[in-house]
Design a protein around this motif. Sequence first.
Motif, PDB file in Angstrom:
ATOM      1  N   UNK A   1       0.836  -1.204   0.000  1.00 43.28           N
ATOM      2  CA  UNK A   1       0.000   0.000   0.000  1.00 43.28           C
ATOM      3  C   UNK A   1       0.871   1.254   0.000  1.00 43.28           C
ATOM      4  N   UNK A   2       1.928   1.262   0.804  1.00 40.32           N
ATOM      5  CA  UNK A   2       2.837   2.417   0.849  1.00 40.32           C
ATOM      6  C   UNK A   2       3.521   2.609  -0.492  1.00 40.32           C
ATOM      7  N   UNK A   3       3.957   1.541  -1.098  1.00 43.24           N
ATOM      8  CA  UNK A   3       4.607   1.618  -2.405  1.00 43.24           C
ATOM      9  C   UNK A   3       3.640   2.156  -3.454  1.00 43.24           C
ATOM     10  N   UNK A   4       2.430   1.579  -3.483  1.00 37.31           N
ATOM     11  CA  UNK A   4       1.423   2.009  -4.456  1.00 37.31           C
ATOM     12  C   UNK A   4       1.068   3.488  -4.282  1.00 37.31           C
ATOM     13  N   UNK A   5       1.010   3.951  -3.027  1.00 37.68           N
ATOM     14  CA  UNK A   5       0.719   5.344  -2.752  1.00 37.68           C
ATOM     15  C   UNK A   5       1.821   6.249  -3.291  1.00 37.68           C
ATOM     16  N   UNK A   6       3.076   5.830  -3.098  1.00 40.74           N
ATOM     17  CA  UNK A   6       4.214   6.608  -3.626  1.00 40.74           C
ATOM     18  C   UNK A   6       4.187   6.653  -5.131  1.00 40.74           C
ATOM     19  N   UNK A   7       3.879   5.518  -5.757  1.00 41.27           N
ATOM     20  CA  UNK A   7       3.868   5.445  -7.219  1.00 41.27           C
ATOM     21  C   UNK A   7       2.731   6.295  -7.804  1.00 41.27           C
ATOM     22  N   UNK A   8       1.590   6.311  -7.129  1.00 40.93           N
ATOM     23  CA  UNK A   8       0.448   7.081  -7.589  1.00 40.93           C
ATOM     24  C   UNK A   8       0.713   8.575  -7.502  1.00 40.93           C
ATOM     25  N   UNK A   9       1.416   8.994  -6.456  1.00 38.69           N
ATOM     26  CA  UNK A   9       1.668  10.429  -6.242  1.00 38.69           C
ATOM     27  C   UNK A   9       2.916  10.925  -6.975  1.00 38.69           C
ATOM     28  N   UNK A  10       3.696  10.033  -7.588  1.00 38.46           N
ATOM     29  CA  UNK A  10       4.895  10.453  -8.317  1.00 38.46           C
ATOM     30  C   UNK A  10       4.512  11.101  -9.636  1.00 38.46           C
ATOM     31  N   UNK A  11       5.261  12.129 -10.017  1.00 35.51           N
ATOM     32  CA  UNK A  11       4.965  12.803 -11.296  1.00 35.51           C
ATOM     33  C   UNK A  11       5.315  11.989 -12.491  1.00 35.51           C
TER      34      UNK A  11
END
Length: 144
Positions: free
Chosen positions: A134-144
């Motif tokens: 979940x933390x990884x997916x959140x980072x990937x979603x918020x990355x430009x």
Amino acid sequence: MEVGTSKSPSNCESTVDHGDADPFQWDVREDCQVRQILDRIADKWSLLVIALLDNRRLRFTELRREIDGVSQRMLTVTLRQLERDGLVERTVHPVVPPRVEYELTALGSTLHATIQSLVTWTEHHQAEVAAARAAYDARETSSP
């Protein structure tokens, strides 16, 4: 070249784990028997078959019913490969229609304890893995 690795491209039997955290402790060549065995026993269907056959015999239809998502063809291939590797024994009973049962060999039974350890680890750490995903997916979603 790694210490303990033969120079022969077709021989990887000398690959030795010297206890260090070397990611190349297992030979990565496709013709390496260690790699071939690991590929077989680490396959998701093989793991499930070995786990289900612990201390019991099951018919093909029972295995298929217990393993969610496996196709008839994939189960057949998996059982044949495990039989070839000496991990599963196939017994055909001379009745009409033929009754075929599968069970672990003595060698397959020794592998079951290792698989059970992996399952136990997974059960104990599934929440941590889910949180990391979940933390990884959140980072990937918020990355430009």
